[in-house]
Design a protein around this motif. Structure first.
Motif, PDB file in Angstrom:
ATOM      1  N   GLU A   1      16.791 -48.689  60.231  1.00  0.00           N
ATOM      2  CA  GLU A   1      16.174 -49.562  59.200  1.00  0.00           C
ATOM      3  C   GLU A   1      16.842 -49.275  58.000  1.00  0.00           C
ATOM      4  O   GLU A   1      17.514 -48.282  57.602  1.00  0.00           O
ATOM      5  N   THR A   2      16.526 -50.089  56.943  1.00  0.00           N
ATOM      6  CA  THR A   2      17.119 -50.003  55.512  1.00  0.00           C
ATOM      7  C   THR A   2      16.656 -48.595  54.893  1.00  0.00           C
ATOM      8  O   THR A   2      15.411 -48.196  55.258  1.00  0.00           O
ATOM      9  N   PRO A   3      17.414 -48.147  54.190  1.00  0.00           N
ATOM     10  CA  PRO A   3      16.820 -46.781  53.170  1.00  0.00           C
ATOM     11  C   PRO A   3      15.261 -47.090  52.404  1.00  0.00           C
ATOM     12  O   PRO A   3      14.565 -46.324  52.553  1.00  0.00           O
ATOM     13  N   GLU A   4      15.056 -48.252  52.075  1.00  0.00           N
ATOM     14  CA  GLU A   4      13.561 -48.538  51.471  1.00  0.00           C
ATOM     15  C   GLU A   4      12.624 -48.531  52.554  1.00  0.00           C
ATOM     16  O   GLU A   4      11.771 -48.114  52.280  1.00  0.00           O
ATOM     17  N   ILE A   5      12.927 -48.863  53.852  1.00  0.00           N
ATOM     18  CA  ILE A   5      12.074 -48.989  54.634  1.00  0.00           C
ATOM     19  C   ILE A   5      11.698 -47.432  55.209  1.00  0.00           C
ATOM     20  O   ILE A   5      10.574 -46.961  55.475  1.00  0.00           O
TER      21      ILE A   5
ATOM     22  N   LEU B   1      12.007 -44.935  53.496  1.00  0.00           N
ATOM     23  CA  LEU B   1      11.520 -44.237  52.507  1.00  0.00           C
ATOM     24  C   LEU B   1       9.873 -44.514  52.516  1.00  0.00           C
ATOM     25  O   LEU B   1       9.112 -43.520  52.431  1.00  0.00           O
ATOM     26  N   ARG B   2       9.810 -45.498  52.658  1.00  0.00           N
ATOM     27  CA  ARG B   2       8.451 -46.165  52.331  1.00  0.00           C
ATOM     28  C   ARG B   2       7.501 -45.641  53.528  1.00  0.00           C
ATOM     29  O   ARG B   2       6.046 -45.451  53.359  1.00  0.00           O
TER      30      ARG B   2
ATOM     31  N   ALA C   1       7.314 -58.040  54.876  1.00  0.00           N
ATOM     32  CA  ALA C   1       8.753 -57.567  54.721  1.00  0.00           C
ATOM     33  C   ALA C   1       9.826 -58.404  55.060  1.00  0.00           C
ATOM     34  O   ALA C   1      10.897 -58.331  54.406  1.00  0.00           O
TER      35      ALA C   1
ATOM     36  N   PHE D   1      14.259 -59.007  52.920  1.00  0.00           N
ATOM     37  CA  PHE D   1      15.314 -58.456  53.507  1.00  0.00           C
ATOM     38  C   PHE D   1      16.356 -59.488  54.279  1.00  0.00           C
ATOM     39  O   PHE D   1      15.575 -60.401  55.048  1.00  0.00           O
TER      40      PHE D   1
ATOM     41  N   ASP E   1       8.457 -52.727  60.320  1.00  0.00           N
ATOM     42  CA  ASP E   1       6.939 -53.136  59.440  1.00  0.00           C
ATOM     43  C   ASP E   1       6.081 -53.989  60.224  1.00  0.00           C
ATOM     44  O   ASP E   1       5.027 -53.914  60.255  1.00  0.00           O
TER      45      ASP E   1
END
Length: 315
Positions: free
Chosen positions: A90-94, A96-97, A244, A248, A257
């Motif tokens: 998954e992307t860094p934003e996902i 981290l969240r 989400a 993206f 998500d």
């Protein structure tokens, strides 16, 4: 990696693909080296058909950090010999969240224990879902975002539990409502789809344009097993976002998500190999449904999309 209990001198393989982005290759290797692990990087042409030359490295590892989300059955086979596997795509934003916590494991394992003790699962919704399956013949699995025990396969991030119903036991109706999610298409449904379940299979797909698309997708494989009911479960992630997919590019995300969204019900179609069954199928749909109620032997786990079992609720 700390939650996955990486130890000094432990053999860890980072798996990448020639054709993939491998965006976490450098950071994974750096972090693992910093923890004192003995790290190897293996890059393959096709992660879903891993070459035989790569298997000795994977087989000698204690932990596999999979940056490709390999679907090669050899990964599960190595897991039976004790290999821990953690997927990270998954992307860094996902990441981290939805960063996992130790407490997520206890919540998810409580749900898994409830499923293992149950003989029936019933699912209903205001949209019209009402179906029941028998449990006990096949196993399920759970994800909590890290891999800390021998043989455990997981994906970071995400927390949910799934099981497989007894063959030919699913009976009733599933309504995929507008706003529910279809994977691997990574799309929200626009018009309701009604599935009629008989003897463990989808016997009819009714509705408008989305129903026609779903039927066309499954019909294209000319294989009756793509209509079988596969794994079933509910989401337990603390910080997931149902919306989400709106933010993206499809190619950038895998869909944790939606799959792990707290209180969702995850209905799927196709194979049951991961539950110990023998059914193979060339197509697998994951369909997170919002607002459902889930009952095990009549006891509610989720009511109208709200996790009601205290041991499974986030603090």
């Amino acid at each position: 990696m700390s939650l996955s209990k990486v130890l000094p001198d432990e053999k860890v393989v980072v798996l990448g693909s020639h054709s993939g982005r491998n965006r976490y290759k450098d950071v994974a290797i750096r972090v693992l080296h910093g923890m004192g692990a003995a790290v190897s990087y293996v890059e393959v042409d096709n992660p879903h058909r891993i070459a035989a030359s790569a298997l000795p490295s994977l087989g000698a590892a204690a932990l596999l950090v999979d940056l490709t989300h390999s679907h090669d059955p050899v990964i599960r086979q190595l897991g039976r010999d004790g290999l821990r596997t953690l997927v990270a795509v998954e992307t860094p934003e996902i990441l981290l969240r939805m960063l996992p916590q130790e407490s997520d494991k206890a919540r998810v394992q409580h749900a898994q224990n409830c499923i293992r003790a149950a003989k029936t699962m019933r699912v209903t919704s205001p949209a019209g879902t009402d179906f029941e399956v028998a449990l006990g013949e096949l196993s399920g699995n759970c994800q909590y975002g890290f891999s800390d025990e021998p043989g455990h396969w997981d994906q970071c991030p995400g927390a949910f539990v799934v099981t497989h119903s007894n063959d030919h036991s699913a009976q009733g109706t599933v309504v995929i409502d507008a706003g529910d999610i279809m994977f691997p298409q990574k799309e929200y449904v626009n018009t309701p789809i009604t599935l009629r379940l008989e003897n463990g299979y989808i016997a009819a797909i009714e509705g408008g344009s989305d129903a026609k698309l779903m039927k066309a997708t499954l019909d294209a494989y000319r294989n009756p097993e793509v209509f079988a009911v596969s794994h079933l479960g509910w989401g337990l992630s603390r910080n997931s976002r149902w919306d989400a997919l709106n933010f993206f590019d499809k190619a950038e995300i895998e869909g944790q998500d939606g799959r792990g969204h707290l209180g969702n019900f995850l209905f799927s179609t196709g194979p049951n190999l991961s539950g110990g069954g023998t059914r193979r199928a060339p197509m697998h749909l994951d369909i997170p449904l919002a607002g459902c109620s889930v009952f095990l032997d009549g006891k509610p786990m989720v009511l109208d999309g709200d996790v009601v079992c205290p041991e499974q609720r986030p603090n």
